[in-house]
Design a protein around this motif. Sequence first.
Motif, PDB file in Angstrom:
ATOM      1  N   GLU A 166       0.814  -1.212   0.000  1.00  0.00           N
ATOM      2  CA  GLU A 166       0.000   0.000   0.000  1.00  0.00           C
ATOM      3  C   GLU A 166       0.847   1.262   0.000  1.00  0.00           C
ATOM      4  O   GLU A 166       0.382   2.338  -0.370  1.00  0.00           O
ATOM      5  N   ARG A 188       1.017  -8.594  -7.686  1.00  0.00           N
ATOM      6  CA  ARG A 188       0.882  -7.187  -7.318  1.00  0.00           C
ATOM      7  C   ARG A 188       0.565  -6.304  -8.530  1.00  0.00           C
ATOM      8  O   ARG A 188      -0.084  -5.271  -8.404  1.00  0.00           O
ATOM      9  N   SER A 191      -3.012  -5.045  -8.986  1.00  0.00           N
ATOM     10  CA  SER A 191      -3.668  -4.232  -7.960  1.00  0.00           C
ATOM     11  C   SER A 191      -3.892  -2.806  -8.465  1.00  0.00           C
ATOM     12  O   SER A 191      -3.098  -2.277  -9.252  1.00  0.00           O
TER      13      SER A 191
END
Length: 241
Positions: A166, A188, A191
Amino acid sequence: MPEYLQEYFTKNNVDTVGNYSGATSSGDINLEKIAELNPDLTIMNIRHEKVYEQLKSISPRVMLSDDMGFVNWKGCFQQPGEWFGKEEIVDNWLENYDAKATELAAKVKEVVGDETFAVIKANSVYFGSYYVYRTGGPGELIFEAMNLPPSGGIPKDVWGEVVDAEYFSRIDADHIFFFSDDGKVGDRMNSPTWQSLKAVKNENIYYGVNNVQYDMAYTPNGKLIYMEKMANAIINHANVE
């Protein structure tokens, strides 16, 4: 063993006596092999202080004083130069290194101007965590040696920071070097956080493999070779566009 070092070792009859992992009390150093070589002097890194006394019966030994050699590598390089009266050789090498860094930086800036950079590594041990580099390894080559501008979200005055995925939302780099065990982003990449990054949208991502940058971005000659590889990756990518 990195190829560039293996070539040198073979040419100069250098034997390998171990490596550092911290997994054993001896730090993965083969004391029997050192004894067989019968050295006149043993130069040690402070990471191997556990075997300092054990080496006493084999030869005189001296310890490099800098225990963070992967960051302050110039200090580790200069200290043996002082011991053996080779300061001029070391100083000349470092001057040439700095000159090469300046030359490469100028070539990079010709094609990207003042665009910003980030250097990220996927953690090989703890899945889902990452290193955002500043003065460590390849980060040192980008931000210190070539003095290319860091983006927002890049730490200051440290080798780097360990972050979760994040954290990527805080990085607004125009260009990202991303290192992982296989040279890929993995899951990832799907995302929203990753897909929203400026460098991802503009396809300015340069992928690297962890063991290669470990082998090259932490030693003097390796740094010189790897810095040129990183600079050329940016230049060639810009020229293709």
